[in-house]
Design a protein around this motif. Sequence first.
Motif, PDB file in Angstrom:
ATOM      1  N   THR A   1     -88.417  62.950 -36.771  1.00 12.25           N
ATOM      2  CA  THR A   1     -87.813  62.412 -37.986  1.00 12.25           C
ATOM      3  C   THR A   1     -88.892  61.773 -38.846  1.00 12.25           C
ATOM      4  O   THR A   1     -89.591  60.865 -38.397  1.00 12.25           O
ATOM      5  N   GLY A   2     -89.007  62.275 -40.073  1.00 13.31           N
ATOM      6  CA  GLY A   2     -90.028  61.779 -40.983  1.00 13.31           C
ATOM      7  C   GLY A   2     -89.539  60.609 -41.817  1.00 13.31           C
ATOM      8  O   GLY A   2     -88.362  60.242 -41.817  1.00 13.31           O
ATOM      9  N   HIS A   3     -90.483  60.029 -42.542  1.00 16.79           N
ATOM     10  CA  HIS A   3     -90.260  58.888 -43.438  1.00 16.79           C
ATOM     11  C   HIS A   3     -90.179  59.456 -44.845  1.00 16.79           C
ATOM     12  O   HIS A   3     -91.183  59.671 -45.513  1.00 16.79           O
ATOM     13  N   GLY A   4     -88.947  59.739 -45.306  1.00 22.36           N
ATOM     14  CA  GLY A   4     -88.748  60.439 -46.568  1.00 22.36           C
ATOM     15  C   GLY A   4     -88.778  59.528 -47.775  1.00 22.36           C
ATOM     16  O   GLY A   4     -89.139  58.343 -47.690  1.00 22.36           O
ATOM     17  N   PRO A   5     -88.387  60.066 -48.943  1.00 20.48           N
ATOM     18  CA  PRO A   5     -88.374  59.268 -50.173  1.00 20.48           C
ATOM     19  C   PRO A   5     -87.420  58.084 -50.062  1.00 20.48           C
ATOM     20  O   PRO A   5     -86.428  58.120 -49.329  1.00 20.48           O
ATOM     21  N   ARG A   6     -87.710  57.044 -50.829  1.00 25.16           N
ATOM     22  CA  ARG A   6     -86.856  55.858 -50.814  1.00 25.16           C
ATOM     23  C   ARG A   6     -85.629  56.067 -51.695  1.00 25.16           C
ATOM     24  O   ARG A   6     -85.681  56.809 -52.683  1.00 25.16           O
ATOM     25  N   GLU A   7     -84.545  55.400 -51.318  1.00 20.45           N
ATOM     26  CA  GLU A   7     -83.333  55.472 -52.115  1.00 20.45           C
ATOM     27  C   GLU A   7     -82.537  54.186 -51.946  1.00 20.45           C
ATOM     28  O   GLU A   7     -82.764  53.393 -51.030  1.00 20.45           O
ATOM     29  N   TRP A   8     -81.588  53.988 -52.845  1.00 21.64           N
ATOM     30  CA  TRP A   8     -80.756  52.790 -52.890  1.00 21.64           C
ATOM     31  C   TRP A   8     -79.781  52.790 -51.724  1.00 21.64           C
ATOM     32  O   TRP A   8     -79.053  53.762 -51.493  1.00 21.64           O
ATOM     33  N   SER A   9     -79.758  51.697 -50.958  1.00 20.18           N
ATOM     34  CA  SER A   9     -78.835  51.564 -49.837  1.00 20.18           C
ATOM     35  C   SER A   9     -78.695  50.086 -49.504  1.00 20.18           C
ATOM     36  O   SER A   9     -79.354  49.576 -48.601  1.00 20.18           O
ATOM     37  N   PRO A  10     -77.833  49.357 -50.234  1.00 22.95           N
ATOM     38  CA  PRO A  10     -77.760  47.902 -50.065  1.00 22.95           C
ATOM     39  C   PRO A  10     -77.093  47.485 -48.757  1.00 22.95           C
ATOM     40  O   PRO A  10     -76.240  48.179 -48.211  1.00 22.95           O
ATOM     41  N   ALA A  11     -77.528  46.338 -48.250  1.00 24.10           N
ATOM     42  CA  ALA A  11     -76.936  45.714 -47.064  1.00 24.10           C
ATOM     43  C   ALA A  11     -77.060  44.213 -47.230  1.00 24.10           C
ATOM     44  O   ALA A  11     -77.721  43.727 -48.154  1.00 24.10           O
ATOM     45  N   GLN A  12     -76.409  43.466 -46.359  1.00 28.55           N
ATOM     46  CA  GLN A  12     -76.522  42.018 -46.406  1.00 28.55           C
ATOM     47  C   GLN A  12     -76.593  41.472 -44.993  1.00 28.55           C
ATOM     48  O   GLN A  12     -76.216  42.135 -44.035  1.00 28.55           O
ATOM     49  N   ARG A  13     -77.130  40.266 -44.862  1.00 35.95           N
ATOM     50  CA  ARG A  13     -77.320  39.675 -43.549  1.00 35.95           C
ATOM     51  C   ARG A  13     -76.044  38.984 -43.071  1.00 35.95           C
ATOM     52  O   ARG A  13     -75.273  38.469 -43.858  1.00 35.95           O
ATOM     53  N   THR A  14     -75.889  38.974 -41.768  1.00 36.90           N
ATOM     54  CA  THR A  14     -74.822  38.208 -41.137  1.00 36.90           C
ATOM     55  C   THR A  14     -75.327  37.766 -39.773  1.00 36.90           C
ATOM     56  O   THR A  14     -76.433  38.119 -39.374  1.00 36.90           O
ATOM     57  N   GLU A  15     -74.550  36.995 -39.055  1.00 38.16           N
ATOM     58  CA  GLU A  15     -74.905  36.610 -37.702  1.00 38.16           C
ATOM     59  C   GLU A  15     -73.865  37.143 -36.738  1.00 38.16           C
ATOM     60  O   GLU A  15     -72.698  37.336 -37.087  1.00 38.16           O
ATOM     61  N   PHE A  16     -74.325  37.393 -35.538  1.00 36.91           N
ATOM     62  CA  PHE A  16     -73.472  38.005 -34.524  1.00 36.91           C
ATOM     63  C   PHE A  16     -73.868  37.411 -33.179  1.00 36.91           C
ATOM     64  O   PHE A  16     -75.028  37.438 -32.791  1.00 36.91           O
ATOM     65  N   VAL A  17     -72.886  36.842 -32.462  1.00 34.70           N
ATOM     66  CA  VAL A  17     -73.136  36.272 -31.140  1.00 34.70           C
ATOM     67  C   VAL A  17     -72.731  37.311 -30.096  1.00 34.70           C
ATOM     68  O   VAL A  17     -71.565  37.678 -29.994  1.00 34.70           O
ATOM     69  N   ARG A  18     -73.678  37.778 -29.335  1.00 39.05           N
ATOM     70  CA  ARG A  18     -73.411  38.809 -28.347  1.00 39.05           C
ATOM     71  C   ARG A  18     -72.650  38.236 -27.154  1.00 39.05           C
ATOM     72  O   ARG A  18     -72.943  37.142 -26.689  1.00 39.05           O
TER      73      ARG A  18
END
Length: 253
Positions: free
Chosen positions: A184-201
């Motif tokens: 798997t290569g490192h292709g062109p960049r594109e828009w893909s927003p995310a946000q942080r959260t916390e998770f207790v395993r």
Amino acid sequence: MKHTLPCLIAFLLILAIPPAWASPRVDLAVVDRASGQWIASMRHRGQQWIEGEPGRSYAIRLTNTTGRRVLVVLSVDGVNAITGETAASAQTGYVLEPWQSTQVEGWRKSMRQVARFVFTDLAHSYAARTGRPDNVGVIGVAVFEEARPSMWEPPVAYESRDDAARASSAAPAREESRAQSIGTGHGPREWSPAQRTEFVRASTTPAETTELRYDAYDALVARGVIPRPYRVASDRPRAFPAEFVPDPPGGDW
């Protein structure tokens, strides 16, 4: 002791109807981005395989089949798809809400961009280019359930990404001597927003892990994953396919 990590809420498609008798907890599939179709998997010697076509971009579809939040640590070619670290299950991952499905379309570069996943020859894979070619050819997820809140439990210590990176994971042994042909290569960049959260395993070990292997068509035929094509008699070349000499294109001189 329970651990908490800064994680990413995957961007988002909530399924309207949860599946019945959901198993596994997180369904792993690969989507060909050119056609929008899922790439069919094939079972061979206890492993699931898909065919990867060099030059094709793909996305990884993750579906939470449960009614609770889960954390999914995603590994591509033995590399964490969010941090770029050599993958270990203790690292950060994507948090999926109950019944949520999302597509991860590339290596995360920021909270706003990814670099596309693209099938490529082994030497140009991201893992090989960063000196880690031993686990090229496998996509994997480690799934963690969320701890249920309890009034009597003491506060949980915050664990930073640097702390998580110190956790080690032994590289899986290669069960076959046949060489991997694509990665798997490192292709062109594109828009893909995310946000942080916390998770207790709920535990320090995954509730489940899933692996999906891939390679190019010829390599899958050589491995026996895809049966060798059978040539019928009419496909054989013939020394005398016609009785007379046909006219050339454009007619006579």
